[in-house]
Write a protein that holds these residues in place. Sequence first.
Motif, mmCIF file in Angstrom:
data_model
loop_
_atom_site.group_PDB
_atom_site.id
_atom_site.type_symbol
_atom_site.label_atom_id
_atom_site.label_comp_id
_atom_site.label_asym_id
_atom_site.label_seq_id
_atom_site.Cartn_x
_atom_site.Cartn_y
_atom_site.Cartn_z
ATOM 1 N N ARG A 51 0.829 -1.216 0.000
ATOM 2 C CA ARG A 51 0.000 0.000 0.000
ATOM 3 C C ARG A 51 0.857 1.256 0.000
ATOM 4 O O ARG A 51 0.574 2.213 -0.718
ATOM 5 C CB ARG A 51 -0.936 0.003 1.203
ATOM 6 C CG ARG A 51 -2.098 -0.922 1.010
ATOM 7 C CD ARG A 51 -3.216 -0.652 1.982
ATOM 8 N NE ARG A 51 -4.253 -1.628 1.710
ATOM 9 C CZ ARG A 51 -4.909 -2.295 2.619
ATOM 10 N NH1 ARG A 51 -4.679 -2.072 3.891
ATOM 11 N NH2 ARG A 51 -5.819 -3.176 2.283
ATOM 12 N N MET B 283 -1.856 -6.236 2.052
ATOM 13 C CA MET B 283 -2.033 -6.146 0.602
ATOM 14 C C MET B 283 -0.956 -7.027 -0.033
ATOM 15 O O MET B 283 0.235 -6.757 0.090
ATOM 16 C CB MET B 283 -1.893 -4.705 0.113
ATOM 17 C CG MET B 283 -2.016 -4.585 -1.396
ATOM 18 S SD MET B 283 -1.814 -2.891 -1.966
ATOM 19 C CE MET B 283 -3.373 -2.684 -2.826
ATOM 20 N N SER B 284 -1.387 -8.064 -0.701
ATOM 21 C CA SER B 284 -0.435 -8.996 -1.309
ATOM 22 C C SER B 284 0.146 -8.411 -2.593
ATOM 23 O O SER B 284 -0.351 -7.404 -3.130
ATOM 24 C CB SER B 284 -1.125 -10.321 -1.632
ATOM 25 O OG SER B 284 -2.016 -10.162 -2.729
ATOM 26 N N GLU C 175 -2.540 -8.292 -5.199
ATOM 27 C CA GLU C 175 -3.405 -7.109 -5.101
ATOM 28 C C GLU C 175 -2.670 -5.856 -5.581
ATOM 29 O O GLU C 175 -3.273 -4.993 -6.223
ATOM 30 C CB GLU C 175 -3.887 -6.933 -3.662
ATOM 31 C CG GLU C 175 -4.813 -8.050 -3.218
ATOM 32 C CD GLU C 175 -5.029 -8.079 -1.717
ATOM 33 O OE1 GLU C 175 -6.189 -8.250 -1.311
ATOM 34 O OE2 GLU C 175 -4.044 -7.930 -0.957
ATOM 35 N N GLU D 95 -2.756 -5.905 -9.307
ATOM 36 C CA GLU D 95 -4.106 -5.564 -9.781
ATOM 37 C C GLU D 95 -4.297 -4.047 -9.771
ATOM 38 O O GLU D 95 -4.804 -3.466 -10.732
ATOM 39 C CB GLU D 95 -5.149 -6.254 -8.901
ATOM 40 C CG GLU D 95 -6.557 -6.150 -9.405
ATOM 41 C CD GLU D 95 -6.790 -6.878 -10.717
ATOM 42 O OE1 GLU D 95 -7.595 -6.379 -11.518
ATOM 43 O OE2 GLU D 95 -6.172 -7.924 -10.951
ATOM 44 N N ALA D 96 -3.887 -3.389 -8.695
ATOM 45 C CA ALA D 96 -4.004 -1.932 -8.602
ATOM 46 C C ALA D 96 -3.057 -1.245 -9.595
ATOM 47 O O ALA D 96 -3.405 -0.207 -10.172
ATOM 48 C CB ALA D 96 -3.702 -1.474 -7.177
#
Length: 135
Positions: free
Chosen positions: A42, A71-72, A75, A78-79
């Motif tokens: 993050r 937050m892996s 993830e 993906e972001a």
Amino acid sequence: MSEFKYRNVMIIDDNDIDLYVTSRMIKTYKVGEQVITFNSARAALEYLQQNAGDASQIPDVMLVDIYMPLMSGFEFMEAYRDFPEDIKQKCRIYIISSSIDELIFGALTPTLMYVPFMKSLSPVIFCKISCKTMV
């Protein structure tokens, strides 16, 4: 001309020891002049969002741990897909994990530049990163 292959290298890994060792190896093998480290995906995303308008602050290479709490790396990736194309084109992403399995290969989109590497990273891997070898 700089003796380093890249100006900025970012490491995202929740393990502080891995962050330290990888950072030292990047400097030792002249992969990156500046090493930007985050122990949170993050926090790395926030940094990228805040600096999206300044190409000099965007890393040329990112090493992203896949298995992190909160937050892996999945993830994060993906972001990251929502970032502007110029940022995605500038930055080559290398996935790092203590276990590379078929799940990682299936979960990542082939449109992003990534290569999975096992921890712990070796001098050979840093040579491949410096040579932009996709093996």
